[in-house]
Scaffold this active site. Structure first.
Site, PDB file in Angstrom:
ATOM      1  N   THR A  60     -12.628   1.808  26.559  1.00 42.32           N
ATOM      2  CA  THR A  60     -13.560   2.896  26.271  1.00 42.32           C
ATOM      3  C   THR A  60     -14.681   2.871  27.321  1.00 42.32           C
ATOM      4  O   THR A  60     -14.655   2.081  28.257  1.00 42.32           O
ATOM      5  CB  THR A  60     -14.185   2.740  24.867  1.00 42.32           C
ATOM      6  OG1 THR A  60     -15.068   1.606  24.869  1.00 42.32           O
ATOM      7  CG2 THR A  60     -13.116   2.534  23.805  1.00 42.32           C
ATOM      8  N   ARG A  61     -15.675   3.756  27.120  1.00 42.36           N
ATOM      9  CA  ARG A  61     -16.856   3.751  27.984  1.00 42.36           C
ATOM     10  C   ARG A  61     -17.928   2.783  27.482  1.00 42.36           C
ATOM     11  O   ARG A  61     -19.053   2.789  27.985  1.00 42.36           O
ATOM     12  CB  ARG A  61     -17.454   5.162  28.053  1.00 42.36           C
ATOM     13  CG  ARG A  61     -16.898   5.998  29.217  1.00 42.36           C
ATOM     14  CD  ARG A  61     -17.389   7.430  29.184  1.00 42.36           C
ATOM     15  NE  ARG A  61     -18.823   7.564  29.195  1.00 42.36           N
ATOM     16  CZ  ARG A  61     -19.546   8.071  28.190  1.00 42.36           C
ATOM     17  NH1 ARG A  61     -18.972   8.485  27.077  1.00 42.36           N
ATOM     18  NH2 ARG A  61     -20.847   8.165  28.293  1.00 42.36           N
ATOM     19  N   LYS A  62     -17.591   1.948  26.543  1.00 41.19           N
ATOM     20  CA  LYS A  62     -18.539   0.951  26.037  1.00 41.19           C
ATOM     21  C   LYS A  62     -18.546  -0.245  26.991  1.00 41.19           C
ATOM     22  O   LYS A  62     -18.078  -1.342  26.676  1.00 41.19           O
ATOM     23  CB  LYS A  62     -18.155   0.528  24.624  1.00 41.19           C
ATOM     24  CG  LYS A  62     -18.250   1.666  23.614  1.00 41.19           C
ATOM     25  CD  LYS A  62     -17.795   1.238  22.223  1.00 41.19           C
ATOM     26  CE  LYS A  62     -17.894   2.385  21.234  1.00 41.19           C
ATOM     27  NZ  LYS A  62     -17.411   2.015  19.881  1.00 41.19           N
ATOM     28  N   THR A  63     -19.096   0.005  28.165  1.00 39.09           N
ATOM     29  CA  THR A  63     -19.119  -1.006  29.219  1.00 39.09           C
ATOM     30  C   THR A  63     -20.549  -1.431  29.518  1.00 39.09           C
ATOM     31  O   THR A  63     -21.512  -0.788  29.107  1.00 39.09           O
ATOM     32  CB  THR A  63     -18.469  -0.450  30.493  1.00 39.09           C
ATOM     33  OG1 THR A  63     -19.119   0.778  30.856  1.00 39.09           O
ATOM     34  CG2 THR A  63     -16.991  -0.164  30.277  1.00 39.09           C
ATOM     35  N   THR A  66     -14.197  -4.582  25.784  1.00 43.14           N
ATOM     36  CA  THR A  66     -15.352  -4.943  26.617  1.00 43.14           C
ATOM     37  C   THR A  66     -16.529  -5.462  25.806  1.00 43.14           C
ATOM     38  O   THR A  66     -17.317  -6.260  26.309  1.00 43.14           O
ATOM     39  CB  THR A  66     -15.822  -3.724  27.428  1.00 43.14           C
ATOM     40  OG1 THR A  66     -15.948  -2.590  26.560  1.00 43.14           O
ATOM     41  CG2 THR A  66     -14.823  -3.384  28.524  1.00 43.14           C
TER      42      THR A  66
END
Length: 413
Positions: A245-248, A381
Site C-alpha cells: 500500500t501507500r502506507k510507507t 511496511t
C-alpha cells in the site's frame, strides 16, 4: 471490425486465449493466460501481455551477467567505475565469480535496473548529509587508510534486499562492495552468514556504515515478509497478487516499494499520480461514486486505471457500472467478501476485485478465493520486522617478523 485471436495477441499468440462462457459462447472482452489462468481486459496491449509472461513465467535458472569488466582501484581490488557496473556485480551469478546459493530469478536480478541512477545517488547523498551534517570527529582516529569490512546477516531465513541502495551509499564515498549473495537470495540456515565485503578509506567506510545498514535492514525485512506471504498464496494454489500500500515511511518509499518487488509482491500504485484511487472521502466530497468516477475519468483518459474503495456489494456494483477498473472491497468479512466478488465477476467479468482492510499474515489464507484478484496489506511496511545486519572492520594483520642476518647483529662485548 471484429479481430481474431491471432491478430489481437500477435507475438504472444498461443500463450493467451479468449474466455469461454458457461453457455459455450466466447467473451471477446477478456483474454486468459494459458499458464496461470489470470484474466486480462480485451483492450490490453500486446506489450502488457508480454510483460506478464516475462514477469510471472520466466524460465528457471535465468541469470544476469556483468555487462563490463571493472577496473582495479587504488587498493588493488576491483572498483566499479559507475553505479550501473556496481549493480551488475550485485546481480552477477556467473560460476567464475559466485560459488554460493542458487541462481536468482531474472525478475529479482534486474529489479535494481528499474531504479533511476540519479534517484539512488540523491538518496545516498541525503542519507549521508542527514547523518553527518558537519564535522566527523571520530574520523580523525581512523584516518583514510584502506580497510576491509565484512557484512554479516544475523537473522537466518531472511531474504536479501536493498543491495543497490547499500552499494550507492558506499560508491558515493569511494568504497567498493563485493556481494557474495544476489538480491532475493535466502540467507541461512546458519545463524550468522557472511553476505558481502566492503573496502575503502577507513573514515569513509565508517561514514557510510549506519545509513547503508539502516536501508538494508529495512528493505530485507519487507522482502522477507513479502516472500513468506507469496509462499502462503502459492501453497494454497491462489494465483492473485499480494500487494503493498501507500502506507510507507516518508522519504523512504522508493526503498520500501523496491523491497516489495524483490520479495515477490505487487508494489500497487507508487503515488497519487500513478493510479486514481477514490476512497470514501473522495466519494463523500463529490456526492456519489458515479460522479467521482466520471469526473476522474475525464482527467485520466486511457492512461490510468481508476480504483474505488467500496464498503458493500451495492457500492462495488455502482463503481463497476460507472466504469471503474478495480473495486476494493474494504473491511468485508471473508464470507461476505467472496460472495460479493462472485457476484461482481458474474456481472463484470473484466473487473479486478481487491480485498483490503484488516488483512494480516495470520488471517491471509481466509481471503484467498477464485474471484479475488488482489489482496493488499498495510502490514507489509507498517510494523514489519527488520533483518539484523552487522558490518565489522577487519583488524590489520601484524607484519611478519623480519629475520636479521649475522652481519647485521650487534656485536656482544
Amino acid at each position: 471490425m471484429e479481430r481474431d485471436e491471432k491478430t489481437l495477441l500477435g507475438p504472444v499468440n498461443g500463450k493467451f486465449r479468449f474466455k469461454q462462457l458457461p453457455n459455450g459462447t466466447v467473451d471477446k472482452s477478456t483474454v486468459i493466460c494459458n499458464l496461470c489462468s489470470k484474466e486480462f481486459s480485451y483492450h490490453r496491449s500486446s506489450s502488457s501481455l508480454k510483460y506478464h509472461l516475462n514477469a510471472k513465467h520466466l524460465v528457471a535458472g535465468s541469470q544476469v551477467r556483468a555487462a563490463t569488466a571493472p577496473e582495479a582501484g587504488a587498493s588493488g581490488q576491483p572498483r566499479p567505475a559507475t553505479l550501473d557496473q556496481a549493480f551488475n556485480k550485485l546481480t552477477d551469478r556467473s560460476p567464475e565469480t559466485r560459488g554460493q546459493g542458487s541462481m536468482v530469478p531474472l525478475q529479482h536480478a534486474v529489479a535494481a535496473h528499474a531504479i533511476p541512477p540519479q534517484a539512488l545517488t540523491q538518496l545516498a547523498r541525503d542519507w549521508l548529509r542527514e547523518d553527518t551534517p558537519n564535522f566527523d570527529p571520530s574520523g580523525v582516529c581512523v584516518g583514510s587508510g584502506d580497510v576491509e569490512a565484512r557484512l554479516f546477516c544475523k537473522t537466518a531465513g531472511s531474504v536479501l534486499a536493498g543491495g543497490p541502495f547499500f552499494t550507492a551509499v558506499f560508491t558515493e564515498l569511494g568504497c567498493t562492495v563485493n556481494w557474495l549473495y544476489p538480491e532475493a537470495a535466502e540467507i541461512g540456515p546458519d545463524g550468522i552468514t557472511l553476505v558481502a565485503e566492503v573496502r575503502g578509506p577507513a573514515r569513509c567506510l565508517l561514514l557510510g556504515e549506519r545509513p547503508a545498514l539502516n536501508c538494508l535492514a529495512r528493505a530485507s525485512g519487507i522482502a522477507t515478509r513479502c516472500a513468506r506471504l507469496r509462499a502462503m498464496a502459492a501453497a494454497a494454489g491462489w494465483r492473485g497478487e499480494v500487494a503493498g500500500t501507500r502506507k510507507t515511511t516518508p522519504g523512504f518509499r522508493l526503498v520500501e516499494k523496491y523491497a516489495m518487488l524483490v520479495g515477490g509482491a505487487s508494489m500497487h500504485r507508487q503515488d497519487l499520480s500513478g493510479m486514481a484511487m477514490l476512497k470514501d472521502n473522495h466519494v463523500w466530497a463529490s456526492g456519489s461514486i458515479t460522479k467521482a468516477v466520471q469526473a476522474t475519468r475525464a482527467v485520466c483518459g486511457l492512461t490510468s486505471k481508476i480504483e474505488v474503495e467500496c464498503g458493500s456489494t451495492e457500492e462495488a456494483c455502482e463503481a463497476a457500472g460507472a466504469g471503474a477498473d478495480i473495486v476494493m472491497l474494504d473491511n468485508l468479512p471473508p464470507r461476505e467478501l467472496h460472495a460479493s466478488a462472485l457476484l461482481l465477476k458474474q456481472e463484470f467479468p473484466a473487473l479486478l476485485v481487491e480485498a483490503s482492510g484488516g488483512v494480516t499474515p495470520e488471517n491471509l489464507p481466509r481471503y484467498f478465493g477464485p474471484h479475488v484478484d488482489i489482496i493488499s496489506l498495510g502490514c507489509i511496511t507498517q510494523g514489519c520486522p527488520v533483518v539484523d545486519f552487522s558490518l565489522k572492520v577487519q583488524k590489520p594483520s601484524p607484519p611478519p617478523p623480519q629475520s636479521v642476518s649475522p652481519e647485521d647483529r650487534p656485536e656482544v662485548l
